[in-house]
Scaffold this active site. Structure first.
Site, PDB file in Angstrom:
ATOM      1  N   GLY A   1       0.780  -1.231   0.000  1.00  0.00           N
ATOM      2  CA  GLY A   1       0.000   0.000   0.000  1.00  0.00           C
ATOM      3  C   GLY A   1       0.807   1.274   0.000  1.00  0.00           C
ATOM      4  O   GLY A   1       0.262   2.369   0.024  1.00  0.00           O
ATOM      5  N   HIS A   2       2.133   1.175  -0.025  1.00  0.00           N
ATOM      6  CA  HIS A   2       2.990   2.382   0.072  1.00  0.00           C
ATOM      7  C   HIS A   2       4.038   2.359  -1.030  1.00  0.00           C
ATOM      8  O   HIS A   2       5.190   2.013  -0.749  1.00  0.00           O
ATOM      9  CB  HIS A   2       3.667   2.432   1.432  1.00  0.00           C
ATOM     10  CG  HIS A   2       4.215   3.772   1.800  1.00  0.00           C
ATOM     11  ND1 HIS A   2       5.480   4.179   1.478  1.00  0.00           N
ATOM     12  CD2 HIS A   2       3.668   4.806   2.468  1.00  0.00           C
ATOM     13  CE1 HIS A   2       5.697   5.390   1.957  1.00  0.00           C
ATOM     14  NE2 HIS A   2       4.610   5.787   2.561  1.00  0.00           N
ATOM     15  N   PHE A   3       3.847   2.663  -2.150  1.00  0.00           N
ATOM     16  CA  PHE A   3       2.620   3.034  -2.839  1.00  0.00           C
ATOM     17  C   PHE A   3       2.426   2.060  -3.979  1.00  0.00           C
ATOM     18  O   PHE A   3       3.416   1.703  -4.617  1.00  0.00           O
ATOM     19  CB  PHE A   3       2.726   4.458  -3.380  1.00  0.00           C
ATOM     20  CG  PHE A   3       2.894   5.500  -2.292  1.00  0.00           C
ATOM     21  CD1 PHE A   3       1.802   5.960  -1.586  1.00  0.00           C
ATOM     22  CD2 PHE A   3       4.146   6.001  -1.978  1.00  0.00           C
ATOM     23  CE1 PHE A   3       1.948   6.928  -0.595  1.00  0.00           C
ATOM     24  CE2 PHE A   3       4.304   6.960  -0.993  1.00  0.00           C
ATOM     25  CZ  PHE A   3       3.204   7.428  -0.294  1.00  0.00           C
TER      26      PHE A   3
END
EC number: 4.2.1.59
Length: 148
Positions: free
Chosen positions: A54-56
């Protein structure tokens, strides 16, 4: 006068000192250290790090807080070796000052962690931490850890 050999600590011993485990053990190997003064370690950054989900998405960058945590873990190892403590005691992240992020840390990078003691008093250790990749500073900060 002969040159002193580096004092390496491998991951198996690191795991006897730190309570952290996957995915939060952020020091792979200690390259050298001097009790009460400094420590140099590495963290290899894999594309499989859970944070990259999720990052990124599509542009994975190691979160700055994980770089700071890696520096704190390196300091914890130095504290255990300096005080000749056994596993089971804990060091808590107690403070961050002057944190600066100067370059992203990406999958495939090898992050070098350098910590140096500023002072230790009443169970609180103040230190500087610098994380580099290929000699370039990725992050630098003044940090504190408290012993419990």
């Amino acid at each position: 006068m002969s040159e002193q050999q580096p004092r390496v600590i491998e991951s198996k011993e690191i795991m006897t000192l730190l309570p952290h485990r996957y995915p939060f053990l952020l020091v792979d190997r200690v390259l050298d250290f001097k009790e009460g003064e400094w420590l140099k370690a590495i963290k290899n950054i894999s594309v499989n790090e859970p944070c990259f989900t999720g990052h990124f998405p599509g542009e994975p960058i190691l979160p700055g807080v994980l770089i700071l945590e890696a520096l704190a873990q390196a300091m914890g190892i130095l504290a255990f070796k300096t005080l000749e403590l056994k596993g089971g005691e804990l060091f808590y992240f107690a403070g961050i000052d002057e944190a600066r992020f100067k370059r992203p840390v990406l999958p495939g990078d090898q992050m070098e962690l350098n910590v140096q003691v500023i002072k230790e008093r009443r169970g609180i250790t103040a230190f500087t931490g610098v994380a580099t990749v290929n000699g370039e500073i990725a992050c630098e900060a003044k940090l504190m850890c408290a012993r419990r």
